[in-house]
Design an enzyme around this catalytic site. Structure first.
Site, PDB file in Angstrom:
ATOM      1  N   ASP A  58      37.624  39.599  34.524  1.00  0.00           N
ATOM      2  CA  ASP A  58      37.108  38.279  34.137  1.00  0.00           C
ATOM      3  C   ASP A  58      35.628  38.123  34.470  1.00  0.00           C
ATOM      4  O   ASP A  58      35.071  38.859  35.298  1.00  0.00           O
ATOM      5  CB  ASP A  58      37.884  37.178  34.870  1.00  0.00           C
ATOM      6  CG  ASP A  58      39.261  36.943  34.282  1.00  0.00           C
ATOM      7  OD1 ASP A  58      39.682  37.725  33.410  1.00  0.00           O
ATOM      8  OD2 ASP A  58      39.926  35.979  34.717  1.00  0.00           O
ATOM      9  N   HIS A 203      37.673  41.329  38.540  1.00  0.00           N
ATOM     10  CA  HIS A 203      36.469  40.689  38.015  1.00  0.00           C
ATOM     11  C   HIS A 203      35.367  41.728  37.819  1.00  0.00           C
ATOM     12  O   HIS A 203      35.225  42.643  38.645  1.00  0.00           O
ATOM     13  CB  HIS A 203      35.994  39.580  38.943  1.00  0.00           C
ATOM     14  CG  HIS A 203      36.920  38.407  38.995  1.00  0.00           C
ATOM     15  ND1 HIS A 203      38.115  38.433  39.699  1.00  0.00           N
ATOM     16  CD2 HIS A 203      36.869  37.184  38.400  1.00  0.00           C
ATOM     17  CE1 HIS A 203      38.741  37.267  39.547  1.00  0.00           C
ATOM     18  NE2 HIS A 203      38.010  36.495  38.766  1.00  0.00           N
TER      19      HIS A 203
END
Length: 249
Positions: A58, A203
């Site tokens: 992400d 991430h």
């Protein structure tokens, strides 16, 4: 090299043992009500005995950590799913292009990263459409895959995703790497909860105060280890096909 490899395996096995002793394993036991009620729209994991797992990243792209993560994925010939923020696609177009050019799947992660359960349906529509246009203009990719910031969705938002022709993706294994954890802790969080059909949340970028060095180091060790354990890395659309018997929805 052989000694290092043996040491790494021993270290990872130790982390798993410690985690099992100290923490309950709940990832594959947890229910996902939105997936259960809206299976044609939402996926948090695939219900399968096949040892397939999907890495997802992400908040990218950036120039600090995303290129390092791409280097590792390329090193081990693994394809992942990247949920990109429009504002960062705008700022780092070359990195966004690289993600696509290297064969990874791109998903929509909104433009500004709001908590959609607080800002509502109309804001979600605006965020998705603005980001969709930005991703398309930079990468020439029209994505229909969406992940909400913080994973925050409700039934009203999910129904709107369906109207817009999007599929929503959550996760069943959380690395918690956004906390700037060490590689040891990130590996522990993943290995204690890994299961067939898992979607793993990591991430590839973050706030400038966040240090994702642990993510990069953990990934470089986790991929070869999990491959040796018999796991195959797939993208979320591939996992969706497994979940739905290779349908195109």
């Amino acid at each position: 090299m052989r000694f290092f490899r043996c040491f790494l395996i021993i270290e990872i096995l130790f982390l798993v043992f410690v985690g099992l002793a100290c923490f309950p394993i709940s990832a594959h036991a947890t229910s996902y009500p939105l997936q259960a009620k809206y299976p044609e729209v939402m996926i948090y994991k695939a219900h399968t005995t096949q040892k397939v797992i999907a890495l997802s990243f992400d908040d990218g792209p950036d120039q600090r950590f995303t290129p390092l993560i791409l280097n590792i994925l390329n090193k081990y010939d693994v394809k992942a799913t990247f949920f990109l923020l429009g504002t960062r696609v705008q700022t780092y177009p070359d990195v966004a292009k690289r993600i696509y050019n290297e064969g990874h799947v791109i998903g929509n992660h909104t433009y500004w990263h709001p908590q959609l359960t607080k800002t509502g349906v109309n804001n979600m529509i605006w965020e998705i459409e603005k980001n969709e246009k930005k991703i398309l203009s930079i990468t020439n990719v029209k994505t229909n895959l969406f992940r909400a910031p913080y994973g925050a969705l409700n039934e009203q938002l999910v129904k709107q995703l369906d109207v817009m022709g999007y599929r929503g993706a959550g996760w069943s294994v959380d690395s918690e790497d956004w906390k700037s954890l060490s590689s040891v802790k990130i590996k522990q969080n993943i290995l204690n909860n890994i299961h067939p059909g898992a979607i793993i949340l990591m991430h590839s970028a973050g706030h400038w105060t966040q240090d994702l060095t642990g993510t990069v180091l953990a990934l470089n060790e986790l991929i070869p280890y999990l491959k040796e354990e018999g796991y195959t890395f797939v993208t979320i659309p591939e996992l969706w096909s497994i979940e739905h018997g290779n349908t195109n929805k």
